[in-house]
Design an enzyme around this catalytic site. Structure first.
Site, PDB file in Angstrom:
ATOM      1  N   HIS A   1      -5.906  34.153 -28.285  1.00 53.29           N
ATOM      2  CA  HIS A   1      -5.893  35.173 -29.343  1.00 53.29           C
ATOM      3  C   HIS A   1      -7.317  35.351 -29.893  1.00 53.29           C
ATOM      4  O   HIS A   1      -7.602  35.010 -31.038  1.00 53.29           O
ATOM      5  CB  HIS A   1      -4.934  34.701 -30.437  1.00 53.29           C
ATOM      6  CG  HIS A   1      -4.531  35.734 -31.441  1.00 53.29           C
ATOM      7  ND1 HIS A   1      -5.428  36.514 -32.126  1.00 53.29           N
ATOM      8  CD2 HIS A   1      -3.304  36.098 -31.876  1.00 53.29           C
ATOM      9  CE1 HIS A   1      -4.780  37.306 -32.953  1.00 53.29           C
ATOM     10  NE2 HIS A   1      -3.488  37.076 -32.826  1.00 53.29           N
TER      11      HIS A   1
ATOM     12  N   GLU B   1      -6.903  40.169 -26.687  1.00 53.75           N
ATOM     13  CA  GLU B   1      -6.270  38.905 -26.340  1.00 53.75           C
ATOM     14  C   GLU B   1      -5.867  38.850 -24.862  1.00 53.75           C
ATOM     15  O   GLU B   1      -5.254  39.785 -24.345  1.00 53.75           O
ATOM     16  CB  GLU B   1      -5.039  38.692 -27.220  1.00 53.75           C
ATOM     17  CG  GLU B   1      -5.350  38.800 -28.708  1.00 53.75           C
ATOM     18  CD  GLU B   1      -4.103  38.810 -29.570  1.00 53.75           C
ATOM     19  OE1 GLU B   1      -3.128  38.112 -29.198  1.00 53.75           O
ATOM     20  OE2 GLU B   1      -4.101  39.512 -30.592  1.00 53.75           O
TER      21      GLU B   1
END
Length: 304
Positions: free
Chosen positions: A172, A275
């Site tokens: 992330h 991400e």
């Protein structure tokens, strides 16, 4: 901590420093070409600063909730073994368990070409709460590689249980930008995505993504390369991936940022989350005794 391991880290120009993040240490690497920090809490890269440049990664000044499952917005958190909410246990933390436990520092050294290597490990057997929340035995490893023009992360997950393991996941990454209004993300033209801010509507990307504001989009079966062009900081960041079928773009925008207790009001202006993931339609199984690898390589150059 193993004394030999500390000596090997120091030989790389590194150090192990006390950190306030859940009272866990941080690994610091200082080289003429860059400065890097890795948090053992959550096992993630916190900062990577190429010489003469701003940090490639964003860190919010907001400390967030200090409970075990309180979130912080910075660096490259690991989302595993689920991405987003746990659909079976709604009271479990969002984005899995890996980011909420202390990882073990297991190796420091160099690759054959001289690049610095740091290896972290997280095993379910090391944490009773992990076994309670995720009964299938596993071992995670991250191999960080640092160079003067960027970094790479090789994330692997081994299924040590006797049953198949259902997984969604992401690295992330919070990329630091000068102004999200001047950012363009290239490489997703024509790719279908799920717009989580529009009740999961399925859409198709047309052209570049800009401005990068108020987004929560999961690009399905996405390419293995995309580019962030940041006009404000005059740099181009290239992401190359392996083992990843999804690309997730996220930024809360001004209204949602103001509603969050774990984020400063203006934070959204200075990061873009791009991400590396296997999410939603791209979830997968790891067979018993098998392993899956997710690789992210990030390089930076001047934007001409």
């Amino acid at each position: 901590m193993n004394g030999q391991l500390i000596q090997e880290l120091e030989a790389l120009g590194g150090d192990l420093l006390p950190a306030s993040l859940r009272e866990c240490d941080e690994i610091v690497i200082d080289q003429p070409e860059y400065h890097a920090r890795i948090a053992l809490w959550g096992g993630h890269l916190v900062s990577f600063v190429p010489a003469g440049q701003k940090d490639l990664l964003f860190q919010s000044a907001n400390q967030g909730n200090q409970t075990r499952f309180g979130r912080r917005h910075f660096g490259v958190p690991v989302c595993w073994p689920w991405f987003g909410a746990n659909e079976k246990q709604l009271d479990y933390p969002a984005h899995g368990l890996a980011r909420y436990f202390r990882w073990q520092f297991s190796e420091a050294g160099r690759f054959k070409n001289g690049d610095v290597k740091i290896v972290l490990r997280l095993a379910s057997e090391d944490h009773p709460l992990l076994e309670e929340m995720w009964p299938q035995a596993f071992e995670l490893r991250q191999v960080f590689r640092f160079t003067g023009d960027g970094f790479s992360i090789n994330f692997s997950a081994a299924n040590l249980s006797d049953k198949p393991m259902e997984v969604t996941e992401a690295l992330h990454t919070y990329f630091h930008v000068g102004d999200n209004q001047q950012v363009q993300v290239r490489g997703l033209d024509g790719v279908s995505f799920i717009d989580k801010l529009d009740n999961g509507a399925r859409k198709k990307q047309s052209g570049v993504v800009t401005p990068f504001e108020c987004l929560d989009s999961v690009y399905i079966d996405s390419p293995d390369e995309c580019v962030i062009e940041d006009a404000s900081l005059a740099r181009k960041i290239t992401l190359r991936t392996e083992g990843s079928q999804s690309t997730v773009l996220w930024n809360p925008g001004p209204e949602l940022a103001k509603k969050r207790a774990d984020m400063e009001d203006e934070d959204y202006r200075h990061f873009v989350c791009v991400e590396t993931a296997n999410a939603l339609d791209n979830g997968y199984q790891i067979a018993s005794g098998d392993m899956h690898q997710l690789r992210l390589s990030v390089t930076v150059e001047t934007l001409s």
